[in-house]
Motif scaffolding. Structure first.
Motif, PDB file in Angstrom:
ATOM      1  N   TRP A  51      55.437  11.128   4.692  1.00  0.00           N
ATOM      2  CA  TRP A  51      56.652  11.799   4.224  1.00  0.00           C
ATOM      3  C   TRP A  51      57.458  10.905   3.281  1.00  0.00           C
ATOM      4  O   TRP A  51      58.109  11.395   2.358  1.00  0.00           O
ATOM      5  N   LEU A  52      57.420   9.595   3.544  1.00  0.00           N
ATOM      6  CA  LEU A  52      58.211   8.654   2.753  1.00  0.00           C
ATOM      7  C   LEU A  52      57.517   8.232   1.461  1.00  0.00           C
ATOM      8  O   LEU A  52      58.060   7.438   0.697  1.00  0.00           O
ATOM      9  N   GLY A  53      56.330   8.749   1.244  1.00  0.00           N
ATOM     10  CA  GLY A  53      55.634   8.461  -0.006  1.00  0.00           C
ATOM     11  C   GLY A  53      54.916   7.136  -0.045  1.00  0.00           C
ATOM     12  O   GLY A  53      54.689   6.578  -1.126  1.00  0.00           O
ATOM     13  N   GLY A  54      54.547   6.612   1.120  1.00  0.00           N
ATOM     14  CA  GLY A  54      53.841   5.332   1.175  1.00  0.00           C
ATOM     15  C   GLY A  54      52.432   5.425   0.632  1.00  0.00           C
ATOM     16  O   GLY A  54      51.761   6.452   0.767  1.00  0.00           O
ATOM     17  N   SER A  55      51.965   4.347   0.028  1.00  0.00           N
ATOM     18  CA  SER A  55      50.595   4.310  -0.486  1.00  0.00           C
ATOM     19  C   SER A  55      49.614   4.145   0.669  1.00  0.00           C
ATOM     20  O   SER A  55      49.968   3.632   1.743  1.00  0.00           O
ATOM     21  N   PRO A  56      48.360   4.560   0.502  1.00  0.00           N
ATOM     22  CA  PRO A  56      47.388   4.534   1.605  1.00  0.00           C
ATOM     23  C   PRO A  56      47.185   3.151   2.225  1.00  0.00           C
ATOM     24  O   PRO A  56      46.881   3.054   3.422  1.00  0.00           O
ATOM     25  N   ASP A  57      47.358   2.079   1.458  1.00  0.00           N
ATOM     26  CA  ASP A  57      47.076   0.744   1.990  1.00  0.00           C
ATOM     27  C   ASP A  57      48.150   0.229   2.946  1.00  0.00           C
ATOM     28  O   ASP A  57      47.936  -0.781   3.624  1.00  0.00           O
TER      29      ASP A  57
END
Length: 459
Positions: free
Chosen positions: A132-138
């Motif tokens: 939801w917060l837009g974090g990258s997959p890593d």
């Protein structure tokens, strides 16, 4: 000095007049332990962030992504505690210790149930939250696990907050402050153990903090329930020894008053942290370096504003007891003295932050790009510290008076209407420094409107 502080607090309850010197002396005596505790708490997170920061930008970004959401839960537990502790301060000011202890007993039941409710919510959202917060997959996996561990410690946060605020509202700043400093030492020790010795990385940071808070909660409870002269429920210090369990059952009048005080504070924490989350979402597209610099910069900046929170805690105690004692003139005097002291201290801290910004960021991370961006942001923020102090201390004054709704609305309007709007406009052109410029403008605006509110409130 211990005896002197006790006598001066007794002056409030007994209606004695106080000189300006005695008022200032009392403010300083109450503020210093709280300031030291606040600074030690910041140092704890400073060291924690530095430990994780030295693992790399990805690890620092994973915590930075969910940091605002994590502290939302801690803020809600604090609001719940204040709903009851402000009532205790008023009762103590009126010399009604029996009512103070009755409110304390009921608060234990209410606060424990509330914190367990928060744990259920945290467990339900920990997996989708980083998405939801837009974090990258890593960074999603570490961010999710950190949030889950940290938020499941809500009962410990709740009880530590409640026990500490009860002691402070009784005028005992020393014990909670010393224990908070010890908690910082525990936290650094356990974090080093879990992060590096046991090689747990980011989850180890959350686990180390949880263990430290648990130990501190046990010690805080001992001093409140067994050693407090005013609020002790057990042992030699107990006042109402024959307390059947039903006396811990919440009563309507206490719960309604607590809700009236805590609900605006809780809503403020939710929407303010929601605004912080939106701010993180604005920063997230700027890249991993910007997320890390933003998170580490906020940790460094907190060294400046924690003294303000320490003075605000003293203001809450003094205002609460003065109002309970019915001393309107003394209440007004304490309000302006604490506000002036807060502005003076945080102005000095802002100057120091501006000068030593590069060195402070270097302590947090070895990554040159993060240091450069973080330094620029901290120097922008330094100009907002005086009015930020005004907002912090004035809010503590209003809390002590039980007036939380209008200040909450003012803070939310400022945060959402000024900071986020400007941040969204400036981020695309100026990057992270643009976001921090929006922050500095908003904090200055908030401080001004809080001073206006205090002036009208005291008339």
């Amino acid at each position: 000095m211990k005896g002197e502080k006790k006598d001066l607090l007794a002056y409030i309850r007994e209606g004695h007049e106080m000189t300006q010197g005695e008022k200032l002396n009392l403010i300083i005596q109450l503020s210093i332990p709280s300031i030291l505790a606040q600074i030690s708490t910041v140092l704890m997170f400073f060291i924690d962030a530095a430990m994780v920061g030295h693992l790399g930008a990805r690890q620092a970004a994973s915590i930075g992504l969910v940091e605002s959401a994590s502290w939302l839960f801690a803020g809600l537990t604090s609001a719940c505690s204040m709903g009851f502790s402000v009532q205790v301060a008023h009762a103590i000011g009126a010399n009604d210790l029996k009512r103070a202890r009755r409110i304390l007993r009921q608060s234990l039941t209410c606060c424990l149930l509330f914190s367990l409710f928060l744990v259920v919510i945290a467990a339900s959202i920990h997996r989708p939250l980083p998405h939801w917060l837009g974090g990258s997959p890593d960074i999603i996996s570490d961010a999710s696990l950190y949030f889950l561990i940290f938020s499941c410690a809500a009962p410990f946060f709740q009880m530590e907050s409640l026990f500490g605020s009860m002691l402070k509202c009784s005028g005992n700043m020393k014990i909670p402050s010393v224990l908070n400093i010890l908690m910082c030492c525990f936290d650094v020790t356990f974090n080093y153990l879990f992060i590096f010795i046991l090689d747990m990385g980011v989850p180890g940071a959350a686990l180390g903090t949880t263990v430290a808070i648990f130990i501190t909660t046990l010690m805080m409870g001992y001093f409140l329930f067994w050693r407090s002269n005013m609020l002790g429920l057990f042992g030699k210090k107990a006042r109402d020894i024959q307390n059947p369990l039903y006396k811990f059952k919440p009563k309507g009048d206490v719960v309604r008053t607590a809700f009236k005080i805590a609900a605006p504070m809780g809503m403020q924490h939710m929407l303010m942290n929601g605004a912080q989350i939106v701010s993180t979402m604005i920063v997230a597209p700027l890249g991993t370096v910007s997320i890390a610099a933003h998170s580490l910069g906020i940790t460094v900046e907190s060294l400046c504003y924690m003294p303000g929170f320490g003075i605000a805690e003293a203001a809450t105690t003094l205002i609460g007891q003065s109002i309970g004692a019915g001393q309107r003139v003394l209440t007004r005097s304490f309000a302006w003295l604490t506000t002036s002291l807060g502005i003076s201290v945080m102005t000095l801290m802002g100057v120091l932050m501006f000068i030593f910004a590069p060195e402070l960021m270097t302590l947090m991370t070895p990554v040159e790009e993060i240091i450069a961006i973080g330094t620029e942001c901290l120097r922008i923020e330094a100009f907002a510290e005086p009015m930020f102090a005004a907002a912090i201390v004035c809010n503590g004054i209003f809390v002590g008076a039980g007036d939380t709704l209008k200040p909450a609305i003012m803070s939310l309007g400022s945060m959402w209407g000024v900071r986020l709007t400007l941040a969204a406009l400036l981020a695309g052109t100026y990057g992270l420094p643009g976001v921090w410029t929006a922050m500095a403008i908003e904090l200055t605006f908030r401080g001004i409107i809080f001073l206006v509110r205090l002036w009208k409130f005291e008339k």
